[in-house]
Each structure stands twice: as structure tokens, then as C-alpha cells.
Design an enzyme around this catalytic site. Structure first.
Site, mmCIF file in Angstrom:
data_model
loop_
_atom_site.group_PDB
_atom_site.id
_atom_site.type_symbol
_atom_site.label_atom_id
_atom_site.label_comp_id
_atom_site.label_asym_id
_atom_site.label_seq_id
_atom_site.Cartn_x
_atom_site.Cartn_y
_atom_site.Cartn_z
ATOM 1 N N CYS A 67 3.224 8.145 1.952
ATOM 2 C CA CYS A 67 3.624 7.472 2.692
ATOM 3 C C CYS A 67 3.702 6.162 2.123
ATOM 4 O O CYS A 67 2.778 5.426 1.457
ATOM 5 C CB CYS A 67 2.242 7.239 3.789
ATOM 6 S SG CYS A 67 2.633 6.118 5.141
ATOM 7 N N GLU A 120 0.857 -1.225 0.099
ATOM 8 C CA GLU A 120 -0.001 0.172 -0.068
ATOM 9 C C GLU A 120 0.808 1.138 -0.050
ATOM 10 O O GLU A 120 1.958 1.161 0.585
ATOM 11 C CB GLU A 120 -0.903 -0.011 1.207
ATOM 12 C CG GLU A 120 -1.969 -1.169 1.335
ATOM 13 C CD GLU A 120 -2.586 -1.187 2.734
ATOM 14 O OE1 GLU A 120 -2.683 -0.115 3.658
ATOM 15 O OE2 GLU A 120 -3.389 -2.322 2.937
ATOM 16 N N CYS A 142 4.786 -7.713 7.941
ATOM 17 C CA CYS A 142 5.628 -7.126 9.016
ATOM 18 C C CYS A 142 5.957 -8.126 9.910
ATOM 19 O O CYS A 142 4.821 -8.889 10.303
ATOM 20 C CB CYS A 142 5.190 -5.710 9.682
ATOM 21 S SG CYS A 142 6.128 -5.098 10.862
ATOM 22 N N CYS A 201 -2.623 1.664 7.787
ATOM 23 C CA CYS A 201 -1.724 0.770 6.997
ATOM 24 C C CYS A 201 -2.339 -0.676 7.023
ATOM 25 O O CYS A 201 -2.874 -1.132 8.040
ATOM 26 C CB CYS A 201 -0.207 0.714 7.886
ATOM 27 S SG CYS A 201 0.505 2.444 7.840
ATOM 28 N N CYS A 257 -1.944 -2.766 15.011
ATOM 29 C CA CYS A 257 -1.550 -2.787 13.391
ATOM 30 C C CYS A 257 -2.212 -3.812 12.749
ATOM 31 O O CYS A 257 -1.829 -4.914 12.891
ATOM 32 C CB CYS A 257 -0.074 -2.430 13.319
ATOM 33 S SG CYS A 257 0.297 -2.099 11.493
ATOM 34 N N CYS A 279 3.053 -5.738 16.521
ATOM 35 C CA CYS A 279 2.155 -4.722 17.194
ATOM 36 C C CYS A 279 0.525 -4.853 17.306
ATOM 37 O O CYS A 279 -0.080 -5.097 16.250
ATOM 38 C CB CYS A 279 2.384 -3.422 16.820
ATOM 39 S SG CYS A 279 4.198 -2.767 16.886
#
Length: 342
Positions: free
Chosen positions: A102, A89, A109, A330, A116, A113
Site C-alpha cells: 500500500c 509511509e 493530503c 495511514c 484520517c 476527512c
């Protein structure tokens, strides 16, 4: 190496091996950094050389598979499909000072977290330098809007892809390329202490943004697994050293989570932890993630938190929420697309 990941000196050397003069490399480098989609668009390059380039360095570009534009603020979110079929993205945000893009630095990832969406499927792979550059280039080309600022805060942890990110920064900062100033670039990290120290050695004039999100280990451990490897005190020590080495004030990101980290007492503890460290606190209204039980703080709680910090001498702003109507936080668009195509 992918031709678009080359610096101009590297491209000059590669073209010299093909029997081409130095000026030819600069022509090709300039075309690549304008966002062309094939060698055939390079009108001042001979047809024969274009064919040789395609054979030696196959041309690859991302494709738009989803594009959403906010009717509220003009924010545009792109879901790009990479040549291997993975998706990332990119978000284009419009501000009074210019247009900010961005970008993502990884497919997925591994940081875990709790708030997220990017991390829900884990890390698939790290992006190559040209794949980061392409997000900037083709967002600019597709939108028709000049990009003046870059934020490395999309999918992925930039410092977990350190060397590729450093190469990307060199490319996008190149005078013969997009020539975007380091002072117009922000790099966000969840707190990989060794890599923060390595970044400090580079003395880049970018803005380091540290995702803090909690005033103490007790809270941070519950929402950010990275804190178990690099506790808060160790992270803040690295931040102090970073400031000493670079002279650049650090921006701390703090997602306001209802009942978790948003009490006035939490703000007071933050003040103690940040004492003596030139910093700016960026309070972020939590974006709702479907799979997460975490909820955003109330406006009253955010306002009280902000006032406590500012009264204590730490500048704090509440991030303007952009693209709320288009899943602009995100990982959400990629996750929806992936679910639909499994």
C-alpha cells in the site's frame, strides 16, 4: 525529467542523445526497475557512462527512517525519507494470494476527512512518479518478498495527483519493469468526480475503490468535506458511468463509525442508492486516530450492517485488520515522527 520517471522509449531517446545504442537504454531501464541504489551497481554499463549518467541524471533513492513489523501477522510498515527531507509511509501486507504493498501518492493530503490521520497536517506536496515506484521497489528489496499487488491507498488522494499517478501506473505495469498487472492494482479515491470521469476514459483494468463512508449527504458532509463539492448522487452517477465505460465492478470502502454511519437504517439506505450498480462493499473497522473523537463501531453493529447489505443483494466483506500493533493505518507513523522532530 528524473531518469526513473522515464518510459523505455523516452529513455531510449535520452540515451541516443548521449550517443548510446537502444539496447543500452533497455539495460539501464532494467537495472532501475530492479531497485539498485546507484549507477555503480549496473555492472554491464561502462564506468564512463555511469559517471555521465550520474552527472546528467543524479541518482536519488528514499531512506528507511522507521520500520515496524507486526508480531501478529507479519505486516511491515515503512517510513521513508525522501531526498527533500519529507516522509511518506508504505505498508507491506501478506495475503494467501501474494504480497500487497500500500503506497502513498502525496506528502500529506488536503481532503480533510475527519477519520484520517494523513490529512491532519494538510498537503505538503505531490509525489513524483519515481517516488511512488521507489516505494514498491525498495519495499520489495528491503523485505526480500516479491510484490504482486499494489494498493494506492496510503497518504494522499491519488486522483488529486492524477498525471503523476498515471505515469507511475504505466511504469509499474511495464513488461520491461516490474510488470505488475493492472488487474492487481487498486486505486482508492474519496470521490473527485471529474477525475473519476477522466480515469474512465483511460479504460484501465485496475480496481477503482471509492471511499463512500456514508449513505447520504447529511452524514457524508460531516465527515468528508469533498462531498460538499461532489455530493453523493453526483458521485454515484460518475461511478455508474465508470462501470459502463470500463466494465469493471467498483469497490466501495465504508469505515464503520460508532453512532455516525453504522445503523441498519444506514445500510438500507445504501441499498437504495446502489441499486443497479455492480458493486462490492468493503466494511472497514475504524482505526483510532488520537486527534479524532470518532470511535469504531461495535462488532455487533458491523455484523448487522453486513447482513443487511448481503440480504439486499450487495456483497459485503469486513476488511481483515492488519498491523494494528504497529500504527499501520495511514498517516500515524509519519505524524508521530514529525512531532518528534519538530
Amino acid at each position: 525529467m528524473n531518469i526513473k520517471a522515464m518510459t523505455l522509449p523516452e529513455m531510449t531517446a535520452a540515451l541516443k542523445e548521449m550517443g548510446q545504442p537502444a539496447f543500452r537504454a533497455k539495460q539501464i531501464y532494467t537495472w532501475l526497475h530492479k531497485g539498485v541504489r546507484s549507477y555503480d551497481e549496473m555492472t554491464n554499463i561502462s564506468k564512463d557512462l555511469r559517471a555521465r549518467l550520474q552527472q546528467t541524471y543524479p541518482f536519488q533513492t528514499p531512506q528507511v527512517v522507521r520500520k515496524q513489523e507486526s508480531q501478529k501477522d507479519g505486516t511491515i510498515k515503512y517510513l521513508w525519507m525522501l531526498p527533500d527531507g519529507n516522509c511518506v509511509e508504505t505498508v507491506l501486507m501478506r495475503y494467501h494470494y501474494g504480497n500487497t504493498v500500500c503506497i502513498s501518492t502525496e506528502v500529506g493530503c488536503r481532503m480533510g476527512c475527519a477519520f484520517c490521520a494523513s490529512t491532519l497536517g494538510g498537503l505538503v506536496r505531490r509525489l513524483e512518479p519515481q517516488e511512488m515506484l521507489d516505494q514498491v521497489l525498495f519495499t520489495q528489496v528491503d523485505s526480500g518478498l516479491p510484490i504482486s499487488h499494489i494498493v494506492l491507498m496510503g497518504i494522499g488522494e491519488p486522483l488529486d495527483n492524477f498525471e503523476n499517478v498515471m505515469r507511475f501506473l504505466e511504469l509499474v505495469n511495464s513488461e520491461d519493469g516490474m510488470n505488475i498487472s493492472m488487474r492487481h492494482i487498486s486505486l482508492s479515491t474519496c470521490g473527485l468526480v471529474p477525475m473519476i470521469r477522466e480515469l474512465a476514459k483511460r479504460k484501465l483494468q485496475l480496481t477503482l475503490s471509492v471511499s463512500l463512508h456514508a449513505p447520504c449527504d447529511e452524514i457524508r458532509n460531516t465527515i468528508m468535506p469533498v462531498n460538499k463539492a461532489y455530493p453523493t448522487e453526483e458521485l454515484l452517477a460518475a461511478c455508474r458511468d465508470y462501470y459502463k465505460q470500463t466494465g469493471r465492478r467498483i469497490s466501495f470502502e465504508y469505515a464503520m463509525i460508532h453512532g455516525v454511519n453504522d445503523r441498519v437504517e444506514d445500510a438500507k439506505l445504501l441499498l437504495k442508492r446502489l441499486k443497479g450498480l455492480p458493486a462490492h462493499m468493503n466494511l472497514i473497522p475504524l482505526n483510532h486516530v488520537e486527534e479524532s473523537p470518532l470511535k469504531p463501531s461495535t462488532r455487533a453493529a458491523v455484523a448487522a450492517f453486513q447482513k443487511t447489505l448481503e440480504d439486499g443483494g450487495v456483497p459485503a466483506t469486513v476488511r481483515r485488520t492488519l498491523g494494528g500493533d504497529i500504527d499501520a493505518s495511514c498517516g500515524q507513523l509519519r505524524r508521530k515522527y514529525t512531532k518528534e522532530h519538530v
